[in-house]
Design a protein around this motif. Sequence first.
Motif, PDB file in Angstrom:
ATOM      1  N   ILE A  32      33.140  35.709  40.869  1.00  0.00           N
ATOM      2  CA  ILE A  32      34.322  36.563  40.791  1.00  0.00           C
ATOM      3  C   ILE A  32      35.328  36.218  41.895  1.00  0.00           C
ATOM      4  O   ILE A  32      34.979  36.149  43.067  1.00  0.00           O
ATOM      5  N   THR A  33      36.553  35.996  41.486  1.00  0.00           N
ATOM      6  CA  THR A  33      37.621  35.728  42.450  1.00  0.00           C
ATOM      7  C   THR A  33      38.259  37.054  42.840  1.00  0.00           C
ATOM      8  O   THR A  33      38.773  37.763  41.982  1.00  0.00           O
ATOM      9  N   ASP A  34      38.208  37.369  44.118  1.00  0.00           N
ATOM     10  CA  ASP A  34      38.756  38.668  44.494  1.00  0.00           C
ATOM     11  C   ASP A  34      40.283  38.636  44.495  1.00  0.00           C
ATOM     12  O   ASP A  34      40.900  37.588  44.628  1.00  0.00           O
ATOM     13  N   VAL A  35      40.840  39.798  44.291  1.00  0.00           N
ATOM     14  CA  VAL A  35      42.286  39.938  44.250  1.00  0.00           C
ATOM     15  C   VAL A  35      42.693  40.885  45.373  1.00  0.00           C
ATOM     16  O   VAL A  35      42.590  42.094  45.224  1.00  0.00           O
ATOM     17  N   PRO A  36      43.122  40.333  46.503  1.00  0.00           N
ATOM     18  CA  PRO A  36      43.521  41.208  47.594  1.00  0.00           C
ATOM     19  C   PRO A  36      44.631  42.160  47.140  1.00  0.00           C
ATOM     20  O   PRO A  36      45.443  41.789  46.298  1.00  0.00           O
ATOM     21  N   GLN A  37      44.607  43.329  47.688  1.00  0.00           N
ATOM     22  CA  GLN A  37      45.617  44.355  47.413  1.00  0.00           C
ATOM     23  C   GLN A  37      45.515  44.990  46.041  1.00  0.00           C
ATOM     24  O   GLN A  37      46.340  45.826  45.689  1.00  0.00           O
ATOM     25  N   ALA A  38      44.536  44.588  45.274  1.00  0.00           N
ATOM     26  CA  ALA A  38      44.359  45.240  43.987  1.00  0.00           C
ATOM     27  C   ALA A  38      43.748  46.614  44.258  1.00  0.00           C
ATOM     28  O   ALA A  38      43.229  46.865  45.347  1.00  0.00           O
ATOM     29  N   PRO A  39      43.784  47.518  43.271  1.00  0.00           N
ATOM     30  CA  PRO A  39      43.104  48.801  43.457  1.00  0.00           C
ATOM     31  C   PRO A  39      41.634  48.566  43.831  1.00  0.00           C
ATOM     32  O   PRO A  39      41.055  47.547  43.443  1.00  0.00           O
ATOM     33  N   TYR A  41      38.877  49.595  42.830  1.00  0.00           N
ATOM     34  CA  TYR A  41      37.868  49.444  41.780  1.00  0.00           C
ATOM     35  C   TYR A  41      37.930  48.073  41.105  1.00  0.00           C
ATOM     36  O   TYR A  41      37.064  47.725  40.323  1.00  0.00           O
ATOM     37  N   LEU A  45      38.597  38.604  39.355  1.00  0.00           N
ATOM     38  CA  LEU A  45      38.778  37.967  38.051  1.00  0.00           C
ATOM     39  C   LEU A  45      37.662  36.966  37.791  1.00  0.00           C
ATOM     40  O   LEU A  45      37.193  36.309  38.709  1.00  0.00           O
ATOM     41  N   THR A  54      39.522  40.705  34.027  1.00  0.00           N
ATOM     42  CA  THR A  54      39.525  41.520  35.233  1.00  0.00           C
ATOM     43  C   THR A  54      38.241  42.352  35.269  1.00  0.00           C
ATOM     44  O   THR A  54      37.960  43.088  34.333  1.00  0.00           O
ATOM     45  N   PHE A  56      35.901  45.255  36.808  1.00  0.00           N
ATOM     46  CA  PHE A  56      35.907  46.486  37.600  1.00  0.00           C
ATOM     47  C   PHE A  56      34.531  46.706  38.199  1.00  0.00           C
ATOM     48  O   PHE A  56      33.523  46.417  37.562  1.00  0.00           O
ATOM     49  N   ILE A 138      45.422  53.221  33.574  1.00  0.00           N
ATOM     50  CA  ILE A 138      45.920  52.818  34.900  1.00  0.00           C
ATOM     51  C   ILE A 138      46.428  54.049  35.612  1.00  0.00           C
ATOM     52  O   ILE A 138      47.304  54.748  35.096  1.00  0.00           O
TER      53      ILE A 138
ATOM     54  N   MET B 674      46.852  38.902  52.813  1.00  0.00           N
ATOM     55  CA  MET B 674      45.774  39.258  51.898  1.00  0.00           C
ATOM     56  C   MET B 674      44.939  40.406  52.447  1.00  0.00           C
ATOM     57  O   MET B 674      44.099  40.943  51.753  1.00  0.00           O
ATOM     58  N   HIS B 767      46.047  46.266  35.532  1.00  0.00           N
ATOM     59  CA  HIS B 767      45.464  46.917  36.702  1.00  0.00           C
ATOM     60  C   HIS B 767      45.829  46.225  38.002  1.00  0.00           C
ATOM     61  O   HIS B 767      45.737  46.806  39.061  1.00  0.00           O
ATOM     62  N   CYS B 771      50.019  44.159  42.403  1.00  0.00           N
ATOM     63  CA  CYS B 771      49.886  43.241  43.531  1.00  0.00           C
ATOM     64  C   CYS B 771      51.052  42.272  43.465  1.00  0.00           C
ATOM     65  O   CYS B 771      50.996  41.262  42.776  1.00  0.00           O
ATOM     66  N   ARG B 784      36.711  28.057  38.265  1.00  0.00           N
ATOM     67  CA  ARG B 784      36.916  29.319  38.977  1.00  0.00           C
ATOM     68  C   ARG B 784      38.341  29.802  38.789  1.00  0.00           C
ATOM     69  O   ARG B 784      39.266  29.028  38.577  1.00  0.00           O
TER      70      ARG B 784
END
Lengths: 144, 991
Positions: A32-39, A41, A45, A54, A56, A138, B674, B767, B771, B784
């Motif tokens: 899983i690739t993290d998404v900084p600043q995402a909510p 939960y 990705l 995405t 959760f 959302i 980030m 969702h 960002c 990836r």
Amino acid sequence: MVKKQFVTFRIDEFFLGIDITMVREINRVLDITDVPQAPDYVLGLINLRGQTVTVFDLGVRLGMAPRFITDQTHNIIFKHETIGLLVDQIGDVVSVDEEKIVPPPANTGTIEAEFIEGVVELENELLMILAAWKILSIDDGIGE
Amino acid sequence: MNTINDINDDAAIDDFVTDFKAETLEMLDSIEPDLMTLEKEKGRVSKELVNRIFRTIHSIKGGAGFSGFEALKSISHAMESIIIQVREDRLTLNSEDIDVLLAAVDKIRTMISDIYNSDEISYDRELEALERIAGRNECKAAESGEEPIVERKEFEELPAASDIPAHYECEEDDDMMDEDLIKDFVEDIKDLLDSVEPDLLALERERENVSPELINRVFRAMHSIKGGAGFCGFEALKELSHAMENVFMMIREEKMTLDPGKMDVLLSAIDKIRLMINRIQTSDQVPYVEELEALNQVLHEDHTALSSKASPPPEKEKTDNESEKDDAFEIWLDNQPRSVPEPVPAVNARQSTEQAKSPTMSDTIRISVDLVDRLMNLAGELVLGRNQLRQAIEGYLADDPRINPIIQNVDVVTSEIQENIVQMRMQPVGNVLNKFPRTVRDLTRQMSKEAEMIIEGGEVELDKTILESLSNPLTHLVRNCVDHGVESPAERLAAGKSSVGHIWLRAYHEGGHVNIVLQDDGRGIDSMRVGEIVIEKNMFSREQVVKMSESERLGLIFLPGVSTAKKVTDISGRGVGMDVVKTNIERIGGHIDIESEIGKGTSIHIVIPLTLAIIPSLIVGVQNRRYAVPQINVQELVCVKAGETSNQIEKIGESSVLRLRGRLLPIVRLADIMGLERIFVHPKTGELAPDRRRRVEDRRTPAERAAEKQALEKVNQKNNRKKPDRRQNWRSDIYVVVLKVGSNVFGVCVDELYDNEEIVVKPMSNHIKNCKIFAGATIMGDGRVAMILDASGIAAQAKLRFSEIKTEEQRRKRILQKGKAGAQDSEQQAIILFNNAPDEFFALPLTGVARLEIVDPKSIKVVGGQEFMSYRGDGLPLIRLETILPVNSIPGDPDELFVIIPKTKGPPVGLIVSRILDTVDIDIAITRHVSSTTGVAGSTIMDGMLIFFLDIGEILQLFEQRIQSLAPMSDTTFNRYQDNEQTVNTEEING
């Protein structure tokens, strides 16, 4: 009698189910690739055969602690949205009489009540049926 | 109706109205939930939401107004007027109001579904209800500037559907025309119409000396349409094109010249033909009397040589009064004895349609865009698969020599497939740009202005989807250009410009992007006024606005709700337009910039990528994460060597900046953006450890370093081996990716730089739409997912203070320049140059001057032989040079005199001179003449003028002596003055 099928899974001690017609697949793609600043939960990705999904953290989504990834961890991928739910452990598919589903009790423990659509008593356990639409919705911070 | 939809659905048909329909339906879908939310939130309405609703309605109104759907326009205008009040917090909507709005949305939907008859749909009830809401506020607050909607009246007189003369409802052709044949015919005519329009405009321009080739071309096109229509049995179409053909015939035979009025008639006829073509099967039911009548009037007028050119173009009298219409209809019948059963031989018609068709048939095919899009996606996947394959088999390449050529082949082919598909989607921008001369023409006529549009670079190609989404913003901009930019002819002449405004629309390639520049020579935008509006609307404080640079202030015009227009018109002025434009341009990955000079004109610069599907990107790494940065934003890469950090990176205010070739660039750490915990790779162990440096430029203080060195030496003595300082290790080098967002440039520090890769953009789920630092996601060669960085989002997130840093940069530049100048010539000094008699020049060092004043000679008072002027509520004694120095006096009786007030220790005195010429920097090498009198420090020659440098100390001394030589003084002012002078003079002497 109308039977409905549910994919069951566990988050901590909770036994949860989701309508099988909403589920595309269950997998263990955990790269899983993290998404900084995402909510909070949103775990990140994943690449599902060329499509980004995405994922959760269902624990966080339901108002509990973040999950630890174990060898039991699975993703439940939704059919119509490119969204997956990371759960602790996957269970069987169960068939339930639609009539036996009752509204959720006032007290659903640590899970926020609005995420529970109904409960059904199985042989030895209470299955809580998730309100998928609510999970997918959302919150843009207006109502909360 | 079905057939129409079928034709409209055909993706090959590229038509504004079809687009407009689809867009509007989409917008209506989005507006409904928004309205509901509005109802729910009531008092605490989120700005974003209201803006969104407003934008949507405004777009509908704009589109409707532009396409001439009056009913649609006026209902959406009424809605807009309500929303604007909500936006400005002047109105709160209750549930009933929302009902009304929703009903209006439904009505718009109905109109859209039958767009060509939309004007005949009754909407009085909705309009009235809307007006009531909009008006409610006006009763409450009389000062609100909202105008009540007045258009309603004219629409009440719109004819009902039954007004269309029954005559035109011809029988459908029974001998079922071949569907394909009709389709071809439709396509051909569309092409023909597209070519006729610019030709017509050219005709109008040339007027008298029309080239025969041009008119022949137009004539042929019309004839082809007529022939085709006759052959396929579309009577209405045939009649209309026949009438047009007649007009062109006249022009060809030079019996008629075109004027703007006639041109209006012709163009509106063209529009009607276009409309008929779009709904070809029911084209006979399209009312076209008006156009036909107008055409015949044009014909008749010239034919009978009435030459009443003063008569207004018939199109203008758009009275849909029934009786008049009937009259007109009869006139038309009288004039057209041969029109209805026109015997166009079928054979001819077939020939002409085939003629027109043949060149297109041979080398092009029409493909649905959907298919190309799918192919495009597949090609994207193929590229991905290739990348994955390449990585997977890398290890086997050495084992089997056959693999490498194969993989190379696959490589080449894949790239070529991709390129070709991208090529398939490319279309010349001319397709979109060429409709603007017409827009400009119509608008200028409407506003009685004159403007000419010049298009360059129409052949530049762009991705179809980009091109399409460019059309709307450009229309907005062109409209703004004509409405606000170009002045009225009178105003232009007064400003010394030609009465005809010029609007340039240029497209060109640059650095892998397409640039589109829209430029006018109009009145320009006053950035200060934009600033004032923003302050008025409480969007920014005055302080913030004052601090902004010129271009930043101009950029404010892109904010929602900002408009410099003094009144709201149909065309523009609500302040939504530029907001929509910016949003749309940015959605396609483009960028928009605005430059303007008051009185000279405005230039809007749009940079857009060639295609959206695949973007070349630089892959960067931060803490084992990889991110893609679109190359469009990357300006350069800078490596700051570990040992040189302190030389290149410093801190200004709150920002870290990088010094790069005399420029200062704000820099941010990607990890900070980030929100990642910073780590560094330990040089010894290769392990990851948390980085404790707080800022990029942070280094230990010398004391700390010394302590550390000692400690290190101790350790080294123990271990008896040497270790390099970690900070000198290459791992501590700082990589800075210099990103460009519009005119702002900033650096982003990353840990690793990888290769350039062509990435396929994957959409982001809703969702994570919030960002803003990401533009999307992509899948890398290893499978990836990597996020794509959004440069403007990062700049916004980091709250970079560009203006502050720019100011500092400019300050340093100045110092640098000064320093340079100083180094070249250290003896330079600023002097003030003035004269007394016109041919005698004097100078004083500028540093010795306290103030300069202009004085009316009449206001100079003389007391006891001494002149005084009033200065700061006191009497200022004045010195005339000629009274103390052997120089010529101020000639004649001047209207005004200048007074130089030198810096003195005591009360001020003024030196009267006739003119102050200049202040200049000059070499202080002054020759002191032996013959120099007291009061003159020396002289120099500059530009052929002999300049005397005055010694202010000596002059004051002389002045004092003169006063003493005057009659015995009792004036206290003088005593005081003398005392003080004494001290000054002592100092002078001592100095």
